[in-house]
Design a protein around this motif. Structure first.
Motif, PDB file in Angstrom:
ATOM      1  N   ILE A  23     -26.503 -13.837 -56.040  1.00 29.09           N
ATOM      2  CA  ILE A  23     -27.473 -14.788 -55.478  1.00 29.09           C
ATOM      3  C   ILE A  23     -27.861 -14.374 -54.069  1.00 29.09           C
ATOM      4  O   ILE A  23     -29.033 -14.361 -53.689  1.00 29.09           O
ATOM      5  CB  ILE A  23     -26.886 -16.227 -55.493  1.00 29.09           C
ATOM      6  CG1 ILE A  23     -26.781 -16.720 -56.930  1.00 29.09           C
ATOM      7  CG2 ILE A  23     -27.760 -17.175 -54.683  1.00 29.09           C
ATOM      8  CD1 ILE A  23     -25.992 -18.002 -57.094  1.00 29.09           C
ATOM      9  N   SER A  24     -26.846 -13.982 -53.290  1.00 25.79           N
ATOM     10  CA  SER A  24     -27.124 -13.560 -51.911  1.00 25.79           C
ATOM     11  C   SER A  24     -28.018 -12.329 -51.884  1.00 25.79           C
ATOM     12  O   SER A  24     -28.951 -12.232 -51.076  1.00 25.79           O
ATOM     13  CB  SER A  24     -25.819 -13.245 -51.180  1.00 25.79           C
ATOM     14  OG  SER A  24     -25.015 -14.383 -51.161  1.00 25.79           O
ATOM     15  N   ILE A  56     -31.543 -13.306 -52.690  1.00 29.17           N
ATOM     16  CA  ILE A  56     -32.194 -13.970 -51.544  1.00 29.17           C
ATOM     17  C   ILE A  56     -32.605 -12.933 -50.508  1.00 29.17           C
ATOM     18  O   ILE A  56     -33.692 -12.971 -49.941  1.00 29.17           O
ATOM     19  CB  ILE A  56     -31.239 -15.021 -50.933  1.00 29.17           C
ATOM     20  CG1 ILE A  56     -31.068 -16.182 -51.907  1.00 29.17           C
ATOM     21  CG2 ILE A  56     -31.772 -15.529 -49.606  1.00 29.17           C
ATOM     22  CD1 ILE A  56     -29.967 -17.153 -51.541  1.00 29.17           C
ATOM     23  N   THR A  57     -31.715 -11.964 -50.292  1.00 30.17           N
ATOM     24  CA  THR A  57     -32.012 -10.902 -49.317  1.00 30.17           C
ATOM     25  C   THR A  57     -33.276 -10.148 -49.712  1.00 30.17           C
ATOM     26  O   THR A  57     -34.168  -9.912 -48.894  1.00 30.17           O
ATOM     27  CB  THR A  57     -30.832  -9.924 -49.234  1.00 30.17           C
ATOM     28  OG1 THR A  57     -29.667 -10.663 -48.916  1.00 30.17           O
ATOM     29  CG2 THR A  57     -31.068  -8.867 -48.168  1.00 30.17           C
ATOM     30  N   PHE A  68     -36.367 -12.154 -49.080  1.00 30.02           N
ATOM     31  CA  PHE A  68     -36.764 -12.185 -47.679  1.00 30.02           C
ATOM     32  C   PHE A  68     -37.370 -10.852 -47.246  1.00 30.02           C
ATOM     33  O   PHE A  68     -38.295 -10.819 -46.444  1.00 30.02           O
ATOM     34  CB  PHE A  68     -35.563 -12.518 -46.796  1.00 30.02           C
ATOM     35  CG  PHE A  68     -35.367 -13.988 -46.596  1.00 30.02           C
ATOM     36  CD1 PHE A  68     -36.321 -14.724 -45.914  1.00 30.02           C
ATOM     37  CD2 PHE A  68     -34.245 -14.635 -47.087  1.00 30.02           C
ATOM     38  CE1 PHE A  68     -36.155 -16.082 -45.721  1.00 30.02           C
ATOM     39  CE2 PHE A  68     -34.073 -15.993 -46.894  1.00 30.02           C
ATOM     40  CZ  PHE A  68     -35.021 -16.726 -46.211  1.00 30.02           C
ATOM     41  N   CYS A  69     -36.823  -9.761 -47.792  1.00 36.48           N
ATOM     42  CA  CYS A  69     -37.325  -8.447 -47.394  1.00 36.48           C
ATOM     43  C   CYS A  69     -38.806  -8.303 -47.705  1.00 36.48           C
ATOM     44  O   CYS A  69     -39.531  -7.584 -47.033  1.00 36.48           O
ATOM     45  CB  CYS A  69     -36.549  -7.331 -48.090  1.00 36.48           C
ATOM     46  SG  CYS A  69     -34.887  -7.168 -47.428  1.00 36.48           S
ATOM     47  N   CYS A 126     -40.854 -10.482 -47.291  1.00 34.50           N
ATOM     48  CA  CYS A 126     -41.597 -11.435 -46.465  1.00 34.50           C
ATOM     49  C   CYS A 126     -42.302 -10.792 -45.282  1.00 34.50           C
ATOM     50  O   CYS A 126     -43.033 -11.464 -44.582  1.00 34.50           O
ATOM     51  CB  CYS A 126     -40.665 -12.522 -45.948  1.00 34.50           C
ATOM     52  SG  CYS A 126     -40.224 -13.684 -47.222  1.00 34.50           S
ATOM     53  N   ARG A 127     -42.031  -9.541 -45.019  1.00 34.34           N
ATOM     54  CA  ARG A 127     -42.776  -8.893 -43.937  1.00 34.34           C
ATOM     55  C   ARG A 127     -44.220  -8.700 -44.380  1.00 34.34           C
ATOM     56  O   ARG A 127     -44.477  -8.228 -45.481  1.00 34.34           O
ATOM     57  CB  ARG A 127     -42.159  -7.541 -43.596  1.00 34.34           C
ATOM     58  CG  ARG A 127     -40.989  -7.648 -42.659  1.00 34.34           C
ATOM     59  CD  ARG A 127     -40.544  -6.296 -42.170  1.00 34.34           C
ATOM     60  NE  ARG A 127     -39.477  -6.426 -41.195  1.00 34.34           N
ATOM     61  CZ  ARG A 127     -38.866  -5.389 -40.623  1.00 34.34           C
ATOM     62  NH1 ARG A 127     -39.205  -4.158 -40.954  1.00 34.34           N
ATOM     63  NH2 ARG A 127     -37.919  -5.578 -39.742  1.00 34.34           N
ATOM     64  N   LYS A 128     -45.122  -9.026 -43.483  1.00 30.53           N
ATOM     65  CA  LYS A 128     -46.532  -9.006 -43.859  1.00 30.53           C
ATOM     66  C   LYS A 128     -47.159  -7.649 -43.566  1.00 30.53           C
ATOM     67  O   LYS A 128     -46.757  -6.957 -42.642  1.00 30.53           O
ATOM     68  CB  LYS A 128     -47.272 -10.104 -43.097  1.00 30.53           C
ATOM     69  CG  LYS A 128     -46.820 -11.493 -43.473  1.00 30.53           C
ATOM     70  CD  LYS A 128     -47.502 -12.501 -42.584  1.00 30.53           C
ATOM     71  CE  LYS A 128     -47.016 -13.907 -42.902  1.00 30.53           C
ATOM     72  NZ  LYS A 128     -47.497 -14.871 -41.908  1.00 30.53           N
ATOM     73  N   THR A 175     -21.977 -15.325 -56.583  1.00 26.19           N
ATOM     74  CA  THR A 175     -22.406 -15.589 -55.206  1.00 26.19           C
ATOM     75  C   THR A 175     -23.057 -14.349 -54.598  1.00 26.19           C
ATOM     76  O   THR A 175     -24.099 -14.424 -53.944  1.00 26.19           O
ATOM     77  CB  THR A 175     -21.183 -15.991 -54.359  1.00 26.19           C
ATOM     78  OG1 THR A 175     -20.509 -17.031 -55.023  1.00 26.19           O
ATOM     79  CG2 THR A 175     -21.629 -16.466 -52.981  1.00 26.19           C
ATOM     80  N   LEU A 176     -22.429 -13.194 -54.844  1.00 28.91           N
ATOM     81  CA  LEU A 176     -22.980 -11.954 -54.309  1.00 28.91           C
ATOM     82  C   LEU A 176     -24.367 -11.674 -54.870  1.00 28.91           C
ATOM     83  O   LEU A 176     -25.285 -11.264 -54.152  1.00 28.91           O
ATOM     84  CB  LEU A 176     -22.044 -10.784 -54.642  1.00 28.91           C
ATOM     85  CG  LEU A 176     -20.817 -10.652 -53.736  1.00 28.91           C
ATOM     86  CD1 LEU A 176     -19.903  -9.562 -54.254  1.00 28.91           C
ATOM     87  CD2 LEU A 176     -21.234 -10.359 -52.310  1.00 28.91           C
TER      88      LEU A 176
END
Lengths: 430, 228
Positions: free
Chosen positions: A7-8, A11-12, A15-16, A18-20, A4-5
């Protein structure tokens, strides 16, 4: 748990990323972009610089994004034409930049564009677009700048002397002054009138707002020093004439092309009895089109060097202005109306260049102001306002000052006199 | 975000342990920095400013090591713009932004029965409720520069994106005082994924906020219900 850790964490990290990344956002001081290889490059840089550095995006209705989409393909077409070995006609380039800039609000704006691949016959010809000039010339009361004030004033003096007025003094001249190694000329007429009832009216006509650099030269023996003596006589006539002999004051700003903001210290400050906020300014604080600083009040303080409290003494102060009163030439009557209750303005709605500028060499002040090569005009030079001004709570860029009493030269065959007559009538009856 | 929720739902279905609700309040301070493009002027820097963070939080415990936590926080996310050009060096603007922030995080806990450590991971959405600016600006004439202090509300413009979202996570310590009461010390990081400046079609200039928030909280455990 571990799974779980992991995977989390994955995902983190996802997302990081994802800043344009931002686009390249120039600020207008980047003069290294002055040499261009293509018309597209030149247009894109100017478009971005205006996007980030233009001071009037809050009031200007130009759709700047639509300008990009509409004109980029047309500049690309110019590049293609050049790539095929053809030169680009001046008129073609002029039409494009006219389409871009001709409706903009900034009445100080002057756009100078160099044709980077000119047709041989057009070599050295610069595109010049002045949106303010275009708008002003379309007003129904538009009239060309009166260029022969000397002749007009002389004929006015001849005429009124036969009507019972007396000219007690008349000094005039054109005076040179230097600021940052640049020479400029200003013309003044100081006339001390005596009305038929015996009271006096000190009158000053100024071709530009250069009171401050001129009067600083008082007594230095230069041309500017001579001009300072003339201004000193006008101010002394105001401050030293006994109240019962002083009918009023006239400042003639018709055709005044603008100049120094510090002139307000003399033309208003000399008559103030307390500090007064005459306008507010703000500037582009960031590259966003609506990214402004907060409004900052601009105060005029009493100037004790030449001083008379004309409000307390109820002395009328008439300022003449017309459609060719530009920049400080119109800010002066605007601010004087705000600061002094006995000011009365006569003439025509003024040009509308109401926001201050600093020289292009001060490009690092903020995100606005003139940019490009203001010396040789290589590549481009865009003269545009450094600040946005608000007078009496209103942004009057492109609108100008509307006088208390409208007297249009156009209604009088362009004559210089009716506006002056109106000034004397007002003072006589005050 | 969807994957985290999916994992959580899986855990819910498989749970065999005790599920319980708790509700708490928290308050503390934070520090926010801004991440901007390199459009910065050479004499312009951006720095962090402190703000407050007040809110309520709810927790749904799924099993002894896993719970879901949701907060509703009123947060300031403040930062400063400072000029350094020699004669403009007093000029600065402190941006004081108030956000209503709703983080939703998975809470992995470990430790003893009273003192526990927590690892929180999740995301948040928020709404930019207001902005206030204070500092020093300037106006000038040909020969003089005049500095003016200001402290006023700033209106939003069409360039401002008021909806906000990003990642949140951090660590926490909790201590159970009595059966139903627990104290907690949280350190949470908020990482914007949405720029608060909308930019323009051909000229995007993104601005992201980053906030480290340290809060103290107290919570009350409501129910204790056996589940299948």
């Amino acid at each position: 748990m571990k799974k779980t850790l992991l995977i989390s964490a994955a995902i983190t990290l996802l997302f990081c990323s994802c800043r344009k990344e931002s686009d390249y956002v120039p600020y207008i001081g980047e003069s290294h972009k002055l040499a261009y290889n293509t018309y597209e490059e030149q247009f894109t840089f100017i478009w971005k610089s205006i996007s980030t550095g233009y001071a009037f995006w809050d009031v200007d209705t130009t759709d700047w994004d639509a300008v990009y989409n509409r004109f980029l393909p047309r500049f690309q077409a110019l590049d293609q034409r050049h790539a095929k070995g053809d030169s680009v006609r001046f008129d073609d380039l002029y039409d494009l930049y006219y389409g871009i800039f001709s409706n903009m609000t900034d009445h100080h704006m002057s756009v100078v564009i160099q044709n980077i691949h000119p047709y041989p016959a057009d070599s050295g010809k610069l595109v010049l677009i002045q949106p303010g000039r275009r708008e002003v010339s379309q007003r129904d009361y538009f009239i060309e700048l009166h260029t022969d004030e000397k002749k007009s004033i002389s004929s006015f003096l001849d005429a009124i002397e036969s009507e019972g007025y007396t000219v007690l003094a008349h000094e005039s001249g054109t005076f040179s002054f230097y600021e940052e190694a640049i020479s400029s000329n200003v013309t003044y007429h100081y006339i001390l009138f005596q009305l038929p009832d015996g009271r006096r009216v000190p009158y000053l006509w100024q071709s530009m707002a250069a009171f401050t650099p001129i009067i600083r030269s008082l007594g230095d023996g230069t041309s500017a020093g001579d001009g300072a003596q003339l201004l000193d006589h006008w101010l002394r006539a105001i401050t030293d004439t006994p109240r019962e002999q002083l009918a009023g004051i006239i400042l003639d700003n018709r055709g005044n092309s603008g100049g120094y903001q510090d002139d307000l210290d003399y033309l208003i400050g000399s008559f103030l009895n307390h500090p007064v906020e005459v306008m507010q300014t703000r500037y582009k604080e960031g590259p966003g089109r609506l990214e402004y600083s907060q409004w900052a009040p601009y105060y005029i303080n009493p100037n004790k060097k030449y001083y008379r409290d004309i409000t307390a003494e109820r002395i009328p102060y008439v300022i003449l202005c017309d459609i060719n009163s530009i920049s400080m030439g119109e800010i002066e009557p605007f601010c004087a109306k705000t600061a002094l209750s006995t000011v009365y303005t006569i003439g025509e709605r003024t040009y509308g260049a109401n926001s201050p500028l600093q020289p292009y060499t001060d490009i690092n002040l903020n995100y606005g102001g003139p940019f490009g090569d203001g010396r040789t005009f290589a590549g481009h030079y865009i003269y545009t306002s450094t600040f946005e001004a608000r007078i009496n709570g209103q942004i009057t860029e492109g609108i100008g000052h509307t006088p208390d009493q409208q007297v249009l030269r156009k209604d009088h065959d362009g004559s210089f006199r009716p506006q002056l007559d109106a000034a004397f009538n007002y003072i006589s009856k005050f | 975000m969807k994957r985290i929720l999916f994992l959580f739902l899986l855990c819910l279905l498989q749970q065999t342990a005790v599920a319980q609700w708790s509700l708490g309040v928290h308050g503390g301070a934070n520090s926010t920095s801004i991440t901007r493009s390199h459009a910065d002027r050479v004499d312009e820097t951006y720095s962090s400013l402190c703000g407050f963070d007040l809110g309520i939080n709810g927790r749904y415990t799924i099993n002894p090591w896993l719970s879901l936590r949701a907060d509703l926080s009123l947060m300031q996310r403040n930062h400063r713009l400072q000029r350094h050009l020699n004669y403009l060096s007093p000029v600065h603007t402190d941006h004081r932004n108030t956000y209503l922030t709703l983080p939703l995080m998975v809470d992995f806990s470990f430790g003893g029965s009273k003192l526990k450590g927590h690892l929180l991971l999740g995301g948040y959405c928020g709404y930019w409720m207001g902005q206030r600016v204070s500092g020093t600006t300037y106006t000038m004439s040909d020969y003089y520069v005049f500095f003016v202090d200001f402290n006023e509300r700033r209106d939003f413009t069409r360039e401002d994106r008021r909806f906000n979202a990003g990642l949140s996570g951090g660590v926490a310590l909790s201590y159970t005082l009595a059966d139903n009461i627990a104290l907690s010390l949280d350190a949470l990081y908020y990482y914007d994924l949405l720029s608060h400046h909308k930019g323009y079609l051909n000229l995007q200039d993104y601005r992201y906020l980053n906030t480290l928030s340290v809060t103290l909280g107290i919570s009350y455990q409501f129910t204790k219900k056996e589940q299948q």
